[in-house]
Design an enzyme around this catalytic site. Structure first.
Site, PDB file in Angstrom:
ATOM      1  N   ASP A 147       0.812  -1.209   0.000  1.00 35.28           N
ATOM      2  CA  ASP A 147       0.000   0.000   0.000  1.00 35.28           C
ATOM      3  C   ASP A 147       0.849   1.263   0.000  1.00 35.28           C
ATOM      4  O   ASP A 147       0.611   2.177  -0.799  1.00 35.28           O
ATOM      5  CB  ASP A 147      -0.919  -0.006   1.229  1.00 35.28           C
ATOM      6  CG  ASP A 147      -1.731   1.262   1.353  1.00 35.28           C
ATOM      7  OD1 ASP A 147      -2.875   1.281   0.881  1.00 35.28           O
ATOM      8  OD2 ASP A 147      -1.215   2.248   1.932  1.00 35.28           O
ATOM      9  N   VAL A 175      -5.211   2.487  -0.245  1.00 34.84           N
ATOM     10  CA  VAL A 175      -5.172   1.716  -1.487  1.00 34.84           C
ATOM     11  C   VAL A 175      -5.627   0.283  -1.230  1.00 34.84           C
ATOM     12  O   VAL A 175      -6.428  -0.282  -1.984  1.00 34.84           O
ATOM     13  CB  VAL A 175      -3.766   1.739  -2.106  1.00 34.84           C
ATOM     14  CG1 VAL A 175      -3.691   0.797  -3.303  1.00 34.84           C
ATOM     15  CG2 VAL A 175      -3.396   3.158  -2.535  1.00 34.84           C
ATOM     16  N   ASP A 176      -5.131  -0.331  -0.178  1.00 36.75           N
ATOM     17  CA  ASP A 176      -5.561  -1.690   0.171  1.00 36.75           C
ATOM     18  C   ASP A 176      -7.071  -1.739   0.404  1.00 36.75           C
ATOM     19  O   ASP A 176      -7.760  -2.645  -0.074  1.00 36.75           O
ATOM     20  CB  ASP A 176      -4.841  -2.171   1.425  1.00 36.75           C
ATOM     21  CG  ASP A 176      -3.489  -2.792   1.132  1.00 36.75           C
ATOM     22  OD1 ASP A 176      -3.265  -3.236  -0.010  1.00 36.75           O
ATOM     23  OD2 ASP A 176      -2.651  -2.853   2.045  1.00 36.75           O
ATOM     24  N   LEU A 177      -7.569  -0.787   1.170  1.00 37.16           N
ATOM     25  CA  LEU A 177      -8.990  -0.807   1.517  1.00 37.16           C
ATOM     26  C   LEU A 177      -9.863  -0.607   0.294  1.00 37.16           C
ATOM     27  O   LEU A 177     -10.869  -1.308   0.110  1.00 37.16           O
ATOM     28  CB  LEU A 177      -9.283   0.262   2.577  1.00 37.16           C
ATOM     29  CG  LEU A 177      -8.587   0.066   3.921  1.00 37.16           C
ATOM     30  CD1 LEU A 177      -8.879   1.235   4.856  1.00 37.16           C
ATOM     31  CD2 LEU A 177      -9.025  -1.234   4.573  1.00 37.16           C
ATOM     32  N   GLY A 180      -9.841  -3.711  -1.837  1.00 36.64           N
ATOM     33  CA  GLY A 180     -10.740  -4.716  -1.277  1.00 36.64           C
ATOM     34  C   GLY A 180     -12.194  -4.436  -1.598  1.00 36.64           C
ATOM     35  O   GLY A 180     -12.967  -5.348  -1.932  1.00 36.64           O
TER      36      GLY A 180
END
Length: 404
Positions: A147, A175-177, A180
């Protein structure tokens, strides 16, 4: 709980998800599906578990605050996917699943016989979601995705922070969230399509792609203008006054969204009709052109008044506003508690632990927490018995061999 949807009414009831992912983007996707009612089995290494079981504040012997934030409504089973037996068990579970989510290093799933081509060959209705750092068809396919790295590469740090300070990352792994969430949307679309066609899909998500997408209007401004837009910190790039301001006793958020609100703000809140009548500030475009002069005047007025008085005046003038709360203050606020957003879930070692509730409401009812974030391997035996029909002796043998 009377204010939550009962399990039989959950939108994804009966959908089985095999979560082979770890850390954040993949597990977040799986948790979204779990919150909506899917049965999610999280597969983890028998000894280490998910990396995030070692991040944050410890909760019991195998859980942490980080892990718990992204794994509610799941069950955990341990499985050594480097062993042939573990790989075979995973393939059998995949055959019984509607969705498989994985974020192994590029080519890793295929080496274990868990790639899309193999799993879908005898399960054409399988929806398979691969999450990677970069485009799996491009020259950077094998690069690991993190991220923080992508926040830098996608320009997100360049638009965040104060103008006179270095680029700044977001407070959470944005970015990860978002990856997802985008992945969960894609899975839901594929499930909907499968109802018509009976066929599954291979969904491929890249952190970099999603990082670029969330630059949103800033990204288009950069392309149209041919250069990076300025950074404004807590202020808005084109709406004034709109941001975080200091009252005499603390910060507050003020969002003056149009010209009529600006006039009320000047006359009724800070009692400066001269600013409302000034030709330099009549429209938002003019206020933007004269930002420095106007903001200096507004700051002076706001700093001379207590926050409570300003909030009352802003509300009376129908101007959106709010306090700037600390994180613990926000989570323990009457608003959060009344909404049922923070729950206490039983824990076998800690007694109980806080878990945030899903944000979704259907027909006025919040999605329930059916399973607290699981201790490592809490459902391994149950899953092997119920889904694969393994005997107690066989399960004991797998455990002795370190497969589970």
């Amino acid at each position: 709980m009377s204010d939550t949807v009962q399990p039989r009414a959950l939108p994804l009831a009966g959908v089985r998800v095999l979560d082979l992912s770890r850390v954040l983007a993949g597990p977040w996707c799986a948790m979204v599906l779990a919150d909506l009612g899917a049965e999610v089995v999280k597969v983890e290494h028998p000894e280490r578990g998910d990396d995030t079981r070692d991040w944050g504040i410890r909760v019991g012997s195998t859980q942490t605050t980080y892990f718990n934030s992204v794994n509610r409504n799941k069950e955990s089973m341990t499985l050594d996917l480097q062993s042939p037996q573990g790989q075979q068990i995973a393939r059998e579970l995949a055959r019984q699943s509607d969705v498989v989510i994985q974020n192994f290093k590029f080519g890793g799933a295929e080496k274990m016989g868990l790639g899309y081509a193999e799993l879908s060959s005898d399960h054409p209705g399988l929806i398979y979601c691969s999450i990677s750092g970069y485009d799996r068809t491009g020259p950077e396919a094998a690069r690991p995705g993190y991220d923080l790295v992508v926040q830098g590469e996608a320009g997100l740090m360049a638009l965040n922070g104060e103008a006179d300070r270095p680029p700044l990352k977001f407070g959470v792994a944005a970015v990860d969230l978002f990856t997802g969430m985008y992945a969960a949307q894609a899975v839901l679309a594929a499930l909907y399509e499968r109802e018509r066609t009976g066929k599954g899909r291979h969904i491929e998500m890249a952190l970099f792609d999603c990082g670029l997408m969330i630059t949103a209007y800033y990204g288009l401004e950069a392309l149209v203008g041919g250069e990076d837009p300025p950074r404004y910190g807590n202020a808005h790039p084109s709406i004034i006054p709109y941001g975080v301001f200091d009252a005499a006793d603390g910060p507050l958020v003020i969002t003056v969204g149009n010209n009529s609100q600006f006039e009320r703000f000047c006359r009724e809140v800070i009692e400066r009709p001269d600013l409302a009548d000034d030709a330099r500030f009549k429209t938002n475009l003019e206020r933007s052109a004269n930002r420095a002069v106007l903001v200096a005047e507004i700051d002076r007025e706001l700093r001379s008044r207590p926050r409570r008085e300003l909030l009352a005046r802003l509300s009376a003038a129908c101007i959106p506003c709010g306090e700037v709360a600390g994180l613990n203050e926000a989570l323990t606020s009457p608003r959060a508690l009344a909404g049922g957003l923070v729950t206490m879930q039983p824990h076998p070692e800690a007694g109980s632990t806080p878990v945030l509730a899903p944000p979704y409401r259907f027909d006025g009812m919040r999605m329930p927490i059916r399973h607290a974030p699981p201790p490592l391997g809490n459902a391994t035996q149950q899953i092997l018995e119920a889904r694969l029909g393994l005997s107690a002796d066989k399960i004991a043998e797998l455990k002795a061999q370190g497969v589970i």
